[in-house]
Write a protein that holds these residues in place. Structure first.
Motif, mmCIF file in Angstrom:
data_model
loop_
_atom_site.group_PDB
_atom_site.id
_atom_site.type_symbol
_atom_site.label_atom_id
_atom_site.label_comp_id
_atom_site.label_asym_id
_atom_site.label_seq_id
_atom_site.Cartn_x
_atom_site.Cartn_y
_atom_site.Cartn_z
ATOM 1 N N GLU A 12 0.959 -1.347 0.004
ATOM 2 C CA GLU A 12 0.043 -0.063 -0.080
ATOM 3 C C GLU A 12 0.904 1.268 0.057
ATOM 4 O O GLU A 12 0.539 2.004 -0.652
ATOM 5 N N TYR A 16 0.720 4.224 -2.847
ATOM 6 C CA TYR A 16 0.704 5.463 -2.700
ATOM 7 C C TYR A 16 1.950 6.426 -3.392
ATOM 8 O O TYR A 16 1.523 7.619 -3.528
ATOM 9 N N ASN A 131 -0.584 7.455 5.140
ATOM 10 C CA ASN A 131 -1.610 8.686 5.068
ATOM 11 C C ASN A 131 -1.087 9.733 4.519
ATOM 12 O O ASN A 131 -1.571 10.454 3.858
ATOM 13 N N ARG A 134 -0.823 9.057 0.551
ATOM 14 C CA ARG A 134 -2.172 9.304 0.001
ATOM 15 C C ARG A 134 -2.918 10.632 0.064
ATOM 16 O O ARG A 134 -3.495 10.961 -1.086
#
Length: 175
Positions: A12, A16, A131, A134
């Motif tokens: 992930e 991103y 985070n 993203r």
């Protein structure tokens, strides 16, 4: 289970990160296209100035209706050209790039290390980075989309201005 969770987080994070890098590359490619528009803008301004000078020399020779129509076209062309120049500079300088805050990430990693959560430091760091990347990728994507929309409007105005200038040119040459 822990290893698969960590590999999912790594996947992930890489995803991103690639999206963030892709948006930055797209922004740079788009900026190159915008700079190519400078030639068109200079041509529009030059032709508008030339048509205004030409109009001032033949103004007395034209009939009243042609004078009014010619003045109206020139005024519309000036308004559109000023709008195009405004939008052009807005495209160039109104970009709010979102970057990854490396200082914040450094602080979070240090905090994780101080709290003796060594086994979870990588997972927590990955979540923080996910985070950050993203959010930055999403914000940059929205900014790129706004620039594209403004660029489309600018080119529609350029074509409209070219039509007005062309009609003005034909009136001044043939009348």
């Amino acid at each position: 289970m822990k290893n698969s969770k960590q590999s999912l987080l790594s996947y992930e994070l890489n995803l991103y990160k690639q999206l963030y890098d892709a948006e930055n590359k797209y922004r740079n490619d788009f900026s190159d296209r915008v700079f190519k528009t400078i030639t068109v803008l200079i041509s529009l301004v030059g032709s508008l100035i030339w048509l205004t000078i030409k109009f001032s020399t033949i103004y007395k020779e034209q009939c009243c209706y042609l004078q009014c129509f010619n003045i109206l076209l020139l005024i519309l062309s000036y308004v559109i050209t000023v709008t195009i120049i405004y939008l052009f500079f807005r495209i160039l300088y109104n970009y709010r790039e979102t970057k990854i805050d490396t200082e914040e990430i450094y602080k979070i990693i240090e905090e994780y290390k101080q709290n003796n959560i060594d086994e979870n430091v990588i997972i927590l760091t990955d979540k923080t980075l996910i985070n950050s990347y993203r959010n930055a990728a999403i914000k940059n994507s929205k900014e790129n989309e706004k620039r594209i929309q403004t660029f489309r409007i600018t080119y529609r105005l350029i074509f409209t201005d070219i039509i007005f200038l062309g009609v003005t040119f034909l009136i001044e040459i043939f009348c």
